[in-house]
Design an enzyme around this catalytic site. Structure first.
Site, mmCIF file in Angstrom:
data_model
loop_
_atom_site.group_PDB
_atom_site.id
_atom_site.type_symbol
_atom_site.label_atom_id
_atom_site.label_comp_id
_atom_site.label_asym_id
_atom_site.label_seq_id
_atom_site.Cartn_x
_atom_site.Cartn_y
_atom_site.Cartn_z
ATOM 1 C CE1 TYR A 128 -20.369 23.469 28.374
ATOM 2 C CE2 TYR A 128 -18.288 24.649 28.231
ATOM 3 C CZ TYR A 128 -19.134 23.632 27.800
ATOM 4 O OH TYR A 128 -18.718 22.795 26.791
ATOM 5 N N PRO A 154 -10.963 25.182 24.020
ATOM 6 C CG PRO A 154 -10.065 23.931 25.760
ATOM 7 C CD PRO A 154 -9.767 25.058 24.851
ATOM 8 C CE LYS A 162 -18.888 23.537 18.457
ATOM 9 N NZ LYS A 162 -19.634 22.301 18.413
ATOM 10 C CE1 TYR A 186 -21.906 20.954 23.854
ATOM 11 C CE2 TYR A 186 -20.865 23.023 24.443
ATOM 12 C CZ TYR A 186 -21.016 21.665 24.623
ATOM 13 O OH TYR A 186 -20.258 21.017 25.584
HETATM 14 P P1 FAS Z 1 -3.726 15.576 17.226
HETATM 15 O O1 FAS Z 1 -2.773 16.586 17.798
HETATM 16 O O2 FAS Z 1 -4.699 14.889 18.125
HETATM 17 O O3 FAS Z 1 -2.891 14.391 16.520
HETATM 18 C C1 FAS Z 1 -1.735 14.685 15.778
HETATM 19 C C2 FAS Z 1 -0.872 13.425 15.774
HETATM 20 O O4 FAS Z 1 0.248 13.665 14.916
HETATM 21 C C3 FAS Z 1 -0.314 13.092 17.158
HETATM 22 O O5 FAS Z 1 -0.527 11.729 17.448
HETATM 23 C C4 FAS Z 1 1.169 13.428 17.042
HETATM 24 O O6 FAS Z 1 1.972 12.562 17.825
HETATM 25 C C5 FAS Z 1 1.423 13.206 15.561
HETATM 26 N N1 FAS Z 1 2.547 14.001 15.025
HETATM 27 C C6 FAS Z 1 2.845 15.287 15.303
HETATM 28 N N2 FAS Z 1 3.934 15.667 14.597
HETATM 29 C C7 FAS Z 1 4.309 14.593 13.850
HETATM 30 C C8 FAS Z 1 5.355 14.367 12.905
HETATM 31 N N3 FAS Z 1 6.222 15.332 12.609
HETATM 32 N N4 FAS Z 1 5.451 13.136 12.337
HETATM 33 C C9 FAS Z 1 4.542 12.158 12.633
HETATM 34 N N5 FAS Z 1 3.535 12.316 13.514
HETATM 35 C C10 FAS Z 1 3.424 13.526 14.107
HETATM 36 N N6 FAS Z 1 -10.729 19.514 21.948
HETATM 37 C C11 FAS Z 1 -12.002 19.485 22.396
HETATM 38 O O7 FAS Z 1 -12.934 19.485 21.579
HETATM 39 N N7 FAS Z 1 -12.262 19.472 23.753
HETATM 40 C C12 FAS Z 1 -11.241 19.449 24.682
HETATM 41 O O8 FAS Z 1 -11.481 19.414 25.880
HETATM 42 C C13 FAS Z 1 -9.910 19.454 24.258
HETATM 43 N N8 FAS Z 1 -8.864 19.399 25.158
HETATM 44 C C14 FAS Z 1 -7.572 19.408 24.684
HETATM 45 C C15 FAS Z 1 -6.470 19.357 25.574
HETATM 46 C C16 FAS Z 1 -5.151 19.367 25.088
HETATM 47 C C17 FAS Z 1 -3.980 19.328 26.061
HETATM 48 C C18 FAS Z 1 -4.904 19.461 23.706
HETATM 49 C C19 FAS Z 1 -3.482 19.533 23.169
HETATM 50 C C20 FAS Z 1 -5.979 19.512 22.818
HETATM 51 C C21 FAS Z 1 -7.325 19.482 23.303
HETATM 52 N N9 FAS Z 1 -8.421 19.514 22.440
HETATM 53 C C22 FAS Z 1 -9.697 19.485 22.865
HETATM 54 C C23 FAS Z 1 -8.223 19.571 21.053
HETATM 55 C C24 FAS Z 1 -7.951 18.168 20.558
HETATM 56 O O9 FAS Z 1 -8.997 17.312 20.917
HETATM 57 C C25 FAS Z 1 -7.717 18.278 19.083
HETATM 58 O O10 FAS Z 1 -8.683 19.099 18.453
HETATM 59 C C26 FAS Z 1 -7.678 16.942 18.398
HETATM 60 O O11 FAS Z 1 -6.735 16.141 19.048
HETATM 61 C C27 FAS Z 1 -7.314 17.199 16.944
HETATM 62 O O12 FAS Z 1 -6.987 15.998 16.374
HETATM 63 P P2 FAS Z 1 -5.832 15.917 15.266
HETATM 64 O O13 FAS Z 1 -6.023 17.007 14.284
HETATM 65 O O14 FAS Z 1 -5.818 14.508 14.837
HETATM 66 O O15 FAS Z 1 -4.467 16.310 16.032
HETATM 67 C C1 PHB Z 2 -14.262 17.479 28.212
HETATM 68 O O1 PHB Z 2 -13.029 17.236 28.145
HETATM 69 O O2 PHB Z 2 -15.075 16.684 28.705
HETATM 70 C C2 PHB Z 2 -14.750 18.795 27.661
HETATM 71 C C3 PHB Z 2 -13.831 19.788 27.338
HETATM 72 C C4 PHB Z 2 -14.280 20.997 26.845
HETATM 73 C C5 PHB Z 2 -15.649 21.199 26.678
HETATM 74 C C6 PHB Z 2 -16.573 20.204 26.986
HETATM 75 C C7 PHB Z 2 -16.113 18.988 27.497
HETATM 76 O O3 PHB Z 2 -16.095 22.401 26.198
#
Ligand code: FAS
Ligand code: PHB
Length: 394
Positions: A205, A297, A301, A389
């Site tokens: 980081y 992110p 978490k 973490y």
């Molecule tokens: P999700 O959003 O993963 O899943 C929700 C599901 O519900 C999806 O498949 C969607 O298609 C579906 N859905 C939505 N509306 C609906 C409806 N009306 N009807 C039916 N289905 C529907 N977290 C990290 O810890 N590290 C990261 O680096 C990180 N990077 C991320 C980058 C991006 C671009 C995003 C958007 C999130 C990121 N996150 C990251 C957070 C991510 O990992 C979420 O915390 C994780 O996907 C959460 O999981 P769910 O709660 O299952 O939600």
């Molecule tokens: C990863 O996508 O690998 C990732 C993202 C955010 C973090 C750590 C790892 O804080």
């Protein structure tokens, strides 16, 4: 009820990691469910998101019986590095907490859970459109939806809203009883995925005067990097060459020579926000994961919070079905939020320490430098970062 009516015990909206893990854990404990997912299987399996799993999440995936590939391909990390002001220092999770984290992409977790589901656990209705929870305040809720142009109704005992930040579930909570808390950060993360070896054994980081950078990975041959960028930036402004050059600049001369460049497989910009919607339940509807909360992110978490919500919700549903004990369901939101708020704090703190918010000559920038300087030299400060973490206890 229009159209075809099916019945199950728990109707789950969303086949992200939250919905899939909940369905699998319920099945392990003898509770049936149906998952309604708006997108196609290919779309869901193609999303590039999180990369770091807390030990608690790994334990849950083991309980769910889907950790075999994770243990074979996942990378166990004992610590992370912080790079700032021309120096690097390491925070040793194992020495400080006795715990580790596992680097294994959310994409792979999702594939493993879908494979387990489709091996006989129960249905996932792909491309379920216009999902509408009904009668959630009574004891006979249902989910109305359409698939292939056919209207259907899923009768169930409980609804789990695992449909992410843009889902329908949160909108079903009465506005008068809801309260949201939000902080939108004035920048985004540009992420790049490339089949090149990581620049370091562990994550780095970095705080740089021009912005945050993160060196992560998916395997020993696939790297994931992030750069802080402005909110109104567009990924089309970022050629691969420009990304690699900026990464080398921000990580500095100690790290730059180890950064192997190559063509991007994926690159995208994601906004950053802290967000919590309370309560996490209403009647027979229970929210879990991004449907209820979002973290920047920086602290890795998001996915892990979805896992701990699902742990509490599964435990509560099993207590209802196995022991006719309603108490854990009644306390679900409070129980989940107690852990959510601590993860929100940690993610906000880590984001505040490492990103560029102000002019480098400002008091706030000096406070950031002092925070990092204190972290570099204090075991107490490093223990605090480490225990958050690797994941606070469930
Ligand atoms: P999700 O959003 O993963 O899943 C929700 C599901 O519900 C999806 O498949 C969607 O298609 C579906 N859905 C939505 N509306 C609906 C409806 N009306 N009807 C039916 N289905 C529907 N977290 C990290 O810890 N590290 C990261 O680096 C990180 N990077 C991320 C980058 C991006 C671009 C995003 C958007 C999130 C990121 N996150 C990251 C957070 C991510 O990992 C979420 O915390 C994780 O996907 C959460 O999981 P769910 O709660 O299952 O939600
Ligand atoms: C990863 O996508 O690998 C990732 C993202 C955010 C973090 C750590 C790892 O804080």
């Amino acid at each position: 009820m229009a159209g075809v009516t099916e019945r199950t015990q728990v109707g789950i909206i969303g086949a992200g990691p939250g919905g899939l893990l909940l369905a699998r854990l319920l099945k392990v404990h003898g509770v049936e469910s149906v998952i309604l997912e708006a997108r196609t299987r290919d779309y869901v399996e193609g999303r590039i998101r999180a990369g770091v799993l807390e030990q608690g999440t790994v334990d849950l995936l083991e309980e769910a019986g889907v950790a075999e590939r994770l243990h074979r391909e996942g990378l166990v990390h004992d610590g992370v590095e912080i790079a700032a002001g021309g120096r690097r220092f390491r925070i040793d999770f194992r020495e400080l907490t006795g715990k580790t984290v596992t680097v294994y992409g959310q994409t792979e977790v999702t594939k493993d859970l879908i494979a387990a589901r489709l091996a006989g656990d129960g249905p996932i209705v792909w491309e379920a459109a216009d999902v509408v929870p009904q009668d959630i305040e009574g004891d006979r809720p249902s989910l109305r939806y359409t698939v292939g142009g056919e209207e259907r109704t899923l009768a169930c005992d409980f609804v789990a809203g695992c449909d992410g930040f843009h889902g329908v579930s949160r909108t079903c909570l009465p506005a008068a009883a809801s309260r949201t808390y939000e902080r939108v950060y004035p920048f985004g993360w540009l992420g790049i995925l490339a089949d090149v070896p990581p620049c370091s054994e562990e994550l780095i980081y970095a705080r740089h005067e021009d912005g945050f950078a993160l060196a992560s990975m998916r395997s020993r041959t696939r790297s994931r990097y992030y750069l802080q960028c402005s909110l109104d930036d567009d990924v089309s402004n970022w050629s691969d060459d420009r990304i690699w050059a900026e990464l080398k600049r921000r990580f500095g001369p100690q790290v730059a020579p180890h950064i192997v460049t190559g063509p991007s497989i994926e690159k995208s910009i994601a906004p950053l926000r802290s967000f919590v919607s309370t309560p996490m339940q209403h009647g027979r509807l229970f929210l879990a994961g991004d449907a209820a909360h979002i973290v920047p992110p920086t602290g890795a978490k998001g996915l892990n919070l979805a896992a701990s919500d699902v742990h509490y919700l599964c435990r509560a549903l099993v207590a209802h079905y196995r022991k006719a004990d309603p108490s854990l369901l009644a306390a679900y939101g409070e129980t989940a939020l107690a852990r959510v708020w601590k993860a929100e704090r940690f993610s906000w703190w880590m984001t505040g320490m490492l990103h560029r918010f102000h002019d480098e000559a400002s008091f706030e920038a000096q406070m950031q430098r002092a925070e990092i300087d204190y972290l570099a030299g204090s075991r107490a400060a490093q223990l605090s970062l480490a225990e958050n973490y690797v994941g606070l206890p469930f």
